[in-house]
Design an enzyme around this catalytic site. Structure first.
Site, short mmCIF file in Angstrom:
data_model
loop_
_atom_site.label_atom_id
_atom_site.label_comp_id
_atom_site.label_asym_id
_atom_site.label_seq_id
_atom_site.Cartn_x
_atom_site.Cartn_y
_atom_site.Cartn_z
N CYS A 89 0.78 -1.25 0.00
CA CYS A 89 0.00 0.00 0.00
C CYS A 89 0.81 1.29 0.00
CB CYS A 89 -0.92 0.05 1.20
SG CYS A 89 -2.04 -1.33 1.32
N HIS A 150 -3.22 6.35 4.57
CA HIS A 150 -2.02 5.52 4.79
C HIS A 150 -0.73 6.17 4.30
CE1 HIS A 150 -0.63 1.05 5.26
NE2 HIS A 150 -0.24 1.85 6.24
#
Ligand code: NAG
Ligand code: NAG
Ligand code: NAG
Length: 487
Positions: A89, A150
């Protein structure tokens, strides 16, 4: 002799290209006849989390139902070789937002930990990196991020929010500053807490043993040791025990957070409501901004574990909880597309759908597989250099501008979104740094046949694992091959 022949052909071809260019230039002198690309469209960018290329109907899955994504492909352009810059990610998303390999922005890791591991850790997308959102904001766009970030939150203090989306060009943010964890749902297999618990338990045992040894040694007069030291050590052991006991709670409390702009709205968040709240926020944003150019980045929490799925979708698919979650995600995509249609924005909105990297082969609970499927490609999430970790679905739709039902086999990158979006918005990409993405519009519209990527680099953290080479001048190569075959 043969070679000379081919070379001559090549020059003839080049000559032809020049004459096309001349016609083009002449046309451009009279602006009305010059075909220019439409400018300042809206952007709806949808990124799924951990979705595999083999999980989607239009990429060959015949048992999972993704009618909305398939419809997007039918009415738009489907990329068959769409590549993420990393197989996990944080770095992949950093590359997506900045158009640069994560190693350039410092978002590539040299350790085992490839992503940000705590919401509270200092670190994230450097404030001097420029996201497409920031450039669009400067171009008068209304910009929003709904969903997962994130990319870090703070640098030095708990409230400086230096890595926060609002500090990276988004006018509006609703979602998770961090990423989903099993802890967020309260399942019985904590992820982050697990390794912490193991460590705390080990220390608790070691300290307890030491305390016992010292107490016995002291009572039996084997060695002189002060009670003070023994008591300190015992307190230390107790603290470790308490940490072991409570780590589940605090990993959840510190990481499973929902924010609206700079404010925390839920801590810990109620995951059952999150998807519908996100949809509501996205729809409201589109309606609120339908009269001005907007950029909406919907960064879905689906289909990352723990696969929270509403009752309506539970047990509906043929692929267990994972399949249910994929089908719910497709339904969410459909809801977003509906709003665009209902507000009559389909001719003025470029819609993009992709996944941040490949499906996770390693995600499972007991015997059931909880991760995605990467089709014929080997490897998956977290496996740099293997196709399954980086080859993702990638679909564009823009009614009236992009040819419907097109499939493109040329290599493209998630990093290409950056220059594509920036150019369409009338902005310019930063000149003081290397941008690795290439604008996609000519390829998507079919005005060129070949991707502008000659080389693509596949990293795992800071380590280069593979390079993809795509012969740029395939015409010359074709002729050479033809010549070799002829003679
Ligand atoms: C469709 O997706 C499911 C779930 O990931 C997977 O198990 C299945 O093998 C896929 N089917 C095909 C034909 O790719
Ligand atoms: C951002 O700042 C860091 C640290 O000063 C520097 O190394 C880096 O080159 C800068 N990046 C850009 C794109 O200017
Ligand atoms: C979109 O464009 C098509 C074709 O030009 C046209 O028929 C349609 O009415 C347009 N829709 C809207 C909502 O503007």
């Amino acid at each position: 002799m043969d070679l000379f022949h081919t070379r001559e052909n090549y020059e003839v071809y080049q000559g032809k290209q020049w004459s096309y260019l001349n016609i083009w230039l002449i046309l451009c002198l009279f602006p009305r006849t010059c075909v220019s690309s439409p400018s300042k469209p809206n952007f709806l960018l949808i990124l799924a989390d951990d979705l595999g290329i083999g999980d989607v109907g239009c990429y060959g899955n015949d048992t999972i139902r993704t009618p909305n994504i398939d419809g997007l492909a039918k009415e738009g352009v489907r990329l068959n070789q769409h590549i993420a810059a990393a197989a996990v990610c944080t770095p992949s998303r950093a590359a997506f937002l900045t158009g640069r390999y994560p190693i350039r922005s410092g978002m590539a890791s040299s350790t085992q930990q490839q992503v940000l591991f705590w919401n509270g850790c200092s670190g994230g997308l450097p404030p001097n990196e420029t996201t497409f959102a920031r450039i669009l904001q400067q171009q008068g766009y209304s910009t929003a991020l709904v969903g997962k970030w994130h990319m870090g939150v703070n640098c030095k203090t708990r409230r400086d929010h230096c890595h926060h989306p609002l500090n990276h060009g988004f006018d509006y943010f609703y979602g998770m500053p961090f990423t989903l964890l099993n802890e967020c749902q309260g399942t019985d297999d904590p992820e982050l807490a697990k390794s912490l618990q193991d460590t705390y338990w080990l220390y608790t045992q070691m300290i307890t043993l030491a305390v016992f040894t010292l107490v016995i040694g002291k009572l039996a007069n084997f060695f002189p040791v002060k009670w003070k030291i023994i008591i300190c050590l015992a307190i230390c052991g107790l603290l470790h025990f308490l940490s072991w006991f409570s780590s589940y709670g605090f990993t959840k409390y510190w990481n499973c957070i929902l924010m609206r702009n700079h404010d925390i709205t839920e801590q810990p968040m109620n995951l059952n409501r999150t998807a519908s709240n996100m949809l509501k926020e996205a729809v409201t944003f589109i309606k609120r901004n339908k009269h001005r150019p907007f950029l909406l980045f919907v960064s879905l929490l689906h289909v990352h574990t723990p696969l929270t799925t509403t009752e309506k979708f539970q047990g509906r698919s043929r692929h267990g909880l994972y399949g249910d979650n994929v089908e719910e995600m497709d339904w969410m995509v459909g809801r977003l597309l509906n709003v665009i249609d209902k507000e009559s924005l389909q001719n003025t909105t470029l819609i993009y759908f992709a996944s941040d990297h490949g499906g996770s082969l390693e995600a499972h609970r007991r015997n059931s597989q909880l991760g995605g499927w990467n089709g014929i490609y080997k490897g998956g999430k977290g496996m740099g250099g293997w196709e399954g970790g980086i080859r993702v679905p990638g679909i564009f739709k823009w009614s009236g501008v992009l040819p419907a039902g097109t499939v493109i086999d040329e290599p493209t990158s998630l990093m290409d979104i950056f220059p594509t979006v920036v150019h369409l918005a009338g902005g310019a990409v930063p000149q003081d740094r290397v941008i690795d993405g290439r604008t996609l519009l000519p390829l998507l519209r079919g005005t060129v046949r070949h991707s502008r990527h000659e080389f693509m680099f596949h990293y795992c953290g800071v380590f280069l694992h593979a390079v993809r080479w795509h012969q740029k001048d395939t015409v010359a190569l074709d002729k050479l091959t033809a010549a070799v075959m002829l003679y």
